[in-house]
Design an enzyme around this catalytic site. Sequence first.
Site, short mmCIF file in Angstrom:
data_model
loop_
_atom_site.label_atom_id
_atom_site.label_comp_id
_atom_site.label_asym_id
_atom_site.label_seq_id
_atom_site.Cartn_x
_atom_site.Cartn_y
_atom_site.Cartn_z
N SER A 1 0.86 -1.20 0.00
CA SER A 1 0.00 0.00 0.00
C SER A 1 0.88 1.23 0.00
CB SER A 1 -0.89 0.01 1.25
OG SER A 1 -0.10 0.20 2.41
N ASP A 2 0.39 2.31 -0.60
CA ASP A 2 1.15 3.56 -0.47
C ASP A 2 0.93 4.05 0.97
OD1 ASP A 2 1.62 6.47 -2.63
OD2 ASP A 2 2.63 5.80 -0.81
N TRP A 3 1.73 4.98 1.38
CA TRP A 3 1.82 5.42 2.78
C TRP A 3 0.47 5.56 3.46
CZ3 TRP A 3 6.65 6.50 5.09
CH2 TRP A 3 6.57 6.97 6.40
N ALA A 4 0.17 4.59 4.33
CA ALA A 4 -1.06 4.64 5.15
C ALA A 4 -2.33 4.74 4.31
CB ALA A 4 -1.00 5.78 6.15
N SER A 5 -2.27 4.26 3.06
CA SER A 5 -3.47 4.42 2.21
C SER A 5 -4.57 3.45 2.60
CB SER A 5 -3.11 4.26 0.73
OG SER A 5 -2.50 3.01 0.49
#
Length: 710
Positions: free
Chosen positions: A263-267
């Site tokens: 996942s992208d940052w905390a997505s």
Amino acid sequence: MKSSKIIEKIRSMSLEEKIGQLNQIQLEDTEQIREEIRKGRVGSIILADTATAGNDEQKRIDMNLLNELQQIAVEESTAGIPLIFGRDVIHGHHTVLPIPLAEAASFHTELIEKAYRAVAKEAASDGVHWTFSPMIDISRDPRWGRCIEGFGEDPYLTSEMGKAAIRGFQGEDYKNTESIAACAKHYLGYGAVEGGRDYGKTEISDYTLRNYYLRPFQAAVEADVATVMNSFSEISGQPVASSRYLLHDVLKEELGFNGFIISDWASIAKLVSHRVAKDEKEAAMLAAGAELDMDMVDRCYIEHLGELAAEGKVSEETIDKMVYRVIYIKERFGLFEHPYAERKQINYEEHLSFAKQCADESMVLLKNNGVLPIGQSEKIAVAGPFLYEKRSHLGSWAPDYDAGMLKSIQEAFLDCADKDRFIFPQLPYLWDDILLTLREVNTVVLALGESARVSGENNCLTNIDFPAEQLALIKKIKAMGKKLVGVMCFGRPIALGEAEPYFDAILYAWQSGSCAAQSIADIVCGNVNPSGKLPMTFPRTTGQIPLYYNYPSFFGNGMAYYGEGDNYWDCKSTPMYPFGYGLSYTKFEYSEVGCENNTLTLEELQNGEKFRVSVIVTNTGKYTGKETAQCYISDLVSSMTRPVKELKGFSKIFFNQGECREITFELGFEELGFYNGSGKFCVEPGEFDVFIGGDCTTDNKVKIAVVDEK
Ligand code: GLC
């Protein structure tokens, strides 16, 4: 074929240990982190101090700390599965290459692959196993700061550049300790954010998604990319992070992606701010339901997947599938055989030579009234706001750069053998101070540009017109009757409509990495003949955005991009500079396009037959140089609208003076096909024009036909 060894391993693990493999945390040198690793609650560590690692200075890598944490994972945890360390090694490490948008302008995939191989070695030597690169988002909007991280507006060029970067990072032997796992990002459609506003929403039909934004990811999967990262964005109401259709059905099932999704940052947690999840537990359920495999830093999986499994809301079978993919990649990249990093002997001189060649071949000569290259003995003033700049030549996403490698443009000109002919008038507030010095010269080379701070993640502009204060400067110098060379050190395309007439020459230097200044001096002085071609359309003014070459037909043959009419009262509809455009100090002439076999049946195409089209290119100028011949197709009648031109091949070749070369392109089912309105990839019978020239506006063409004998 699944590995029974991995399956056995997973069977031996507790549910918490399995979920631990799906948990990526930030690096902290604490006892708590050591304890989490010891308990098997961590599968990966991201080496990024902040959520926008491309903008902020990052702590340098402490390889000893990484090896210490790895030892806990391998020797003290029950499962003994190595950690995988990830870092944003986007376009360089200690040696920094040009920003990816500039790299694309080189149209030189072999060079990019070689340069990324060197980058991988530097990163691996610091203990990095995995990079979150290449970024292969198609972008048609220079207001979007992240357009600099991708390879431009065209699916084919982006696909070829993305594959070159992946091959460079991963090498042929993935278990080689100089190879690192690559990550194709941001899946999917991130570059279509409305208004160029980062993190924004996108409206993309499945037809457009498949024929533009998906193609580079298809190519990345074919290049065996190890991982894929989802985008923050939503597509027509559906956040990508919770889209089972996109992450599982299309990427994993249809395209056959066999690595893992990060996942992208905390997505995953951001699904709550998308308001499709009421809390992070529901967010974890949605993301796991979509089979988004690994969770970057928001701890949604490690905190909630256990409960969700107990409640039957996420099956252990799903968790096992996700864990399998993570362990599979760790195994493929040799982490079990060599979990600990070892310093390598790095030939930085060689790496810098690759960076220099990339910079040489990325810069684009946009205008030249004969003033470049500058005369051998002429006295020249070199000035401008970028004269002493160093850091911004590296662009965004250069957390590990070696400052000792950097030179300013002034230093690069002072390194020239005939340095005494250059004067460097300071540009103080009081303009009059430099009038006297400028009197001594006829030609002024102006170093202009934008800070690396105004592009990259969440660094967008509402106005990409040439900066007003720099426009005022060029007007003053032009008013003195000087010949004016503009060296443009911008990351994104800048709208030069108002400024262009004041320049006698324009060299678009981009943000070209550790050797940018040396390349600028070499090109201005004629030691290097520029050969870059634009990977993204340059509008005349911001108001023209979005403006791209591969526009569907209808009004004015692609909305007058190619000059057939105008549809604005206040601006021409043509771009300032079109896709694929770039000048050289020499001249290249193209013969008419020939085709050995003008007609093929659909069946022959399906059986692998290809059209072979060719031209003779001749260097008729006074210099040796490299030319990128580009091959475009145009489907003349189709069931859905198709672009008036589509790039389907390019070839960059060196020519001696007077030399001519035959250049041939092969066009088969893959090149002529598209996803039709039902999402089926097909070739439709009918006629195509095939163009070959030095940029997308070429009208040098030949007609071919696909017939259906049924
Ligand atoms: C950032 C970026 C992504 C990057 C990741 C890790 O938010 O969107 O491209 O790889 O976080 O730094």
